[in-house]
Design a protein around this motif. Structure first.
Motif, PDB file in Angstrom:
ATOM      1  N   SER A  94       0.831  -1.206   0.000  1.00 44.95           N
ATOM      2  CA  SER A  94       0.000   0.000   0.000  1.00 44.95           C
ATOM      3  C   SER A  94       0.870   1.261   0.000  1.00 44.95           C
ATOM      4  CB  SER A  94      -0.904   0.036   1.231  1.00 44.95           C
ATOM      5  OG  SER A  94      -1.611  -1.151   1.323  1.00 44.95           O
ATOM      6  N   GLY A  95       1.963   1.205   0.766  1.00 46.10           N
ATOM      7  CA  GLY A  95       2.884   2.345   0.801  1.00 46.10           C
ATOM      8  C   GLY A  95       3.466   2.630  -0.576  1.00 46.10           C
ATOM      9  N   LEU A  96       3.818   1.562  -1.266  1.00 48.77           N
ATOM     10  CA  LEU A  96       4.385   1.705  -2.610  1.00 48.77           C
ATOM     11  C   LEU A  96       3.348   2.312  -3.564  1.00 48.77           C
ATOM     12  CD1 LEU A  96       6.975   1.045  -4.183  1.00 48.77           C
ATOM     13  CD2 LEU A  96       5.971  -1.147  -4.778  1.00 48.77           C
ATOM     14  N   ALA A  97       2.089   1.870  -3.413  1.00 49.67           N
ATOM     15  CA  ALA A  97       1.012   2.386  -4.277  1.00 49.67           C
ATOM     16  C   ALA A  97       0.832   3.888  -4.056  1.00 49.67           C
ATOM     17  CB  ALA A  97      -0.292   1.646  -3.983  1.00 49.67           C
ATOM     18  N   VAL A  98       0.803   4.302  -2.792  1.00 46.10           N
ATOM     19  CA  VAL A  98       0.632   5.733  -2.495  1.00 46.10           C
ATOM     20  C   VAL A  98       1.843   6.523  -3.006  1.00 46.10           C
ATOM     21  CG1 VAL A  98       0.386   7.416  -0.623  1.00 46.10           C
ATOM     22  CG2 VAL A  98      -0.933   5.327  -0.568  1.00 46.10           C
ATOM     23  N   GLY A  99       3.014   5.890  -2.964  1.00 45.81           N
ATOM     24  CA  GLY A  99       4.210   6.522  -3.532  1.00 45.81           C
ATOM     25  C   GLY A  99       4.021   6.809  -5.019  1.00 45.81           C
ATOM     26  N   VAL A 132       0.053  -1.791  -8.348  1.00 48.91           N
ATOM     27  CA  VAL A 132       0.402  -2.171  -6.975  1.00 48.91           C
ATOM     28  C   VAL A 132      -0.853  -2.211  -6.100  1.00 48.91           C
ATOM     29  CG1 VAL A 132       1.804  -1.535  -4.981  1.00 48.91           C
ATOM     30  CG2 VAL A 132       2.743  -1.303  -7.248  1.00 48.91           C
ATOM     31  N   THR A 133      -1.825  -1.321  -6.375  1.00 51.95           N
ATOM     32  CA  THR A 133      -3.092  -1.383  -5.622  1.00 51.95           C
ATOM     33  C   THR A 133      -3.784  -2.721  -5.884  1.00 51.95           C
ATOM     34  OG1 THR A 133      -3.346   0.998  -5.789  1.00 51.95           O
ATOM     35  CG2 THR A 133      -5.310  -0.223  -5.217  1.00 51.95           C
ATOM     36  N   LEU A 134      -3.741  -3.151  -7.130  1.00 48.45           N
ATOM     37  CA  LEU A 134      -4.344  -4.448  -7.485  1.00 48.45           C
ATOM     38  C   LEU A 134      -3.666  -5.571  -6.700  1.00 48.45           C
ATOM     39  CD1 LEU A 134      -6.577  -5.329  -9.406  1.00 48.45           C
ATOM     40  CD2 LEU A 134      -4.847  -5.800 -11.119  1.00 48.45           C
ATOM     41  N   ALA A 135      -2.332  -5.505  -6.617  1.00 47.65           N
ATOM     42  CA  ALA A 135      -1.587  -6.514  -5.847  1.00 47.65           C
ATOM     43  C   ALA A 135      -1.987  -6.437  -4.365  1.00 47.65           C
ATOM     44  CB  ALA A 135      -0.091  -6.293  -6.002  1.00 47.65           C
TER      45      ALA A 135
ATOM     46  N   ALA B  35     -10.389   4.515 -11.312  1.00 41.88           N
ATOM     47  CA  ALA B  35      -9.781   5.847 -11.479  1.00 41.88           C
ATOM     48  C   ALA B  35      -8.292   5.729 -11.786  1.00 41.88           C
ATOM     49  CB  ALA B  35     -10.005   6.673 -10.209  1.00 41.88           C
ATOM     50  N   ALA B  36      -7.637   4.734 -11.153  1.00 44.36           N
ATOM     51  CA  ALA B  36      -6.198   4.580 -11.352  1.00 44.36           C
ATOM     52  C   ALA B  36      -5.887   4.114 -12.776  1.00 44.36           C
ATOM     53  CB  ALA B  36      -5.645   3.580 -10.347  1.00 44.36           C
TER      54      ALA B  36
END
Lengths: 143, 89
Positions: A94-99, A132-135, B35-36
């Motif tokens: 999740s951190g990577l996605a927000v990055g 990454v969000t999907l992961a 959205a992404a």
């Protein structure tokens, strides 16, 4: 847990120092020193993430708290289990996605409008965020 | 699924609030992914912020579920400790 918990600020300080060293000196230097430095930074932040996750999961298990009386030197740790591993990976991913999302935001509002760099930042940032969000969703199902 | 069964069942209909949170999270996650993948930066950002808040609430439900046999908020005794100032005329 106290030893690991109190070590967090020092690990973060070390990681940031190395990141600055990488940015100011090593990024243009050929060879492995730059890769080693940034690799250590990433490893340090992964380590901090693991300490935090471990502490939070230990908090959920009061049945293990009496162990403190046998380990008063502050080294009680939650052992590796599937649950802890999934939570840990979920947080890190999740951190990577927000990055990635942050890179896209910086690209959109801080970089020159219409430039090639802006387009690249938005494209790469949003692609990272999406994949990454999907992961993270897949890992979240395991929690 | 590594959650203890009683905690997991809270999200599967046993608790209305927890189940609603799960559904909202699921819908929001789908919206974030949409959205992404369509590269809408602002909408993604807003949705992620909302999603994080909802996930914090879900986390609270999980925490309460885990600690139920050891601690519940109802078990706390109310012990008012009025200060001396409140006794002044």
């Amino acid at each position: 847990m106290a030893v690991y918990w109190l070590a967090v600020p020092f690990i973060v300080l070390g990681a940031y120092s190395l990141a600055y060293l990488y940015d100011f000196k090593l990024v243009t230097r050929p060879g492995l020193s730059g890769a080693a430095a940034i690799g250590l930074v990433v490893a340090a932040f992964f380590c901090v993430g693991f300490i935090l996750t471990n502490n939070m999961t230990l908090m959920l298990e009061p049945s293990r708290w009496p162990e403190y009386f046998n380990h008063r030197n502050g080294t009680v740790f939650n052992p590796w289990r599937a649950e802890i591993l999934m939570r840990y990976l979920h947080f890190m991913v999740s951190g990577l996605a927000v990055g990635g999302l942050f890179v896209a935001l910086v690209g959109k509002y801080r970089l020159k409008a219409g430039s090639e760099v802006q387009a690249l930042a938005i494209r790469a940032g949003m692609r990272t965020f999406a994949l990454v969000t999907l992961a993270g969703v897949v890992l979240g199902l395991g929690i | 699924m590594v959650l203890p069964r009683p905690t997991m069942l809270l999200f599967m209909g046993q608790s209305g609030g927890a189940t609603t949170l799960l559904i909202v999270t699921f819908v929001l996650t789908l919206a974030v992914l949409h959205a992404a993948f369509t590269r809408r930066v602002e909408i993604s950002t807003v949705l992620v912020v909302v999603l994080v808040y909802v996930m914090v609430l879900m986390r609270d439900v999980v925490r309460v579920g885990y600690l139920k046999e050891f601690f519940t908020l109802e078990a706390l005794k109310v012990a008012p400790q009025y200060s001396r100032l409140s006794c002044l005329p």
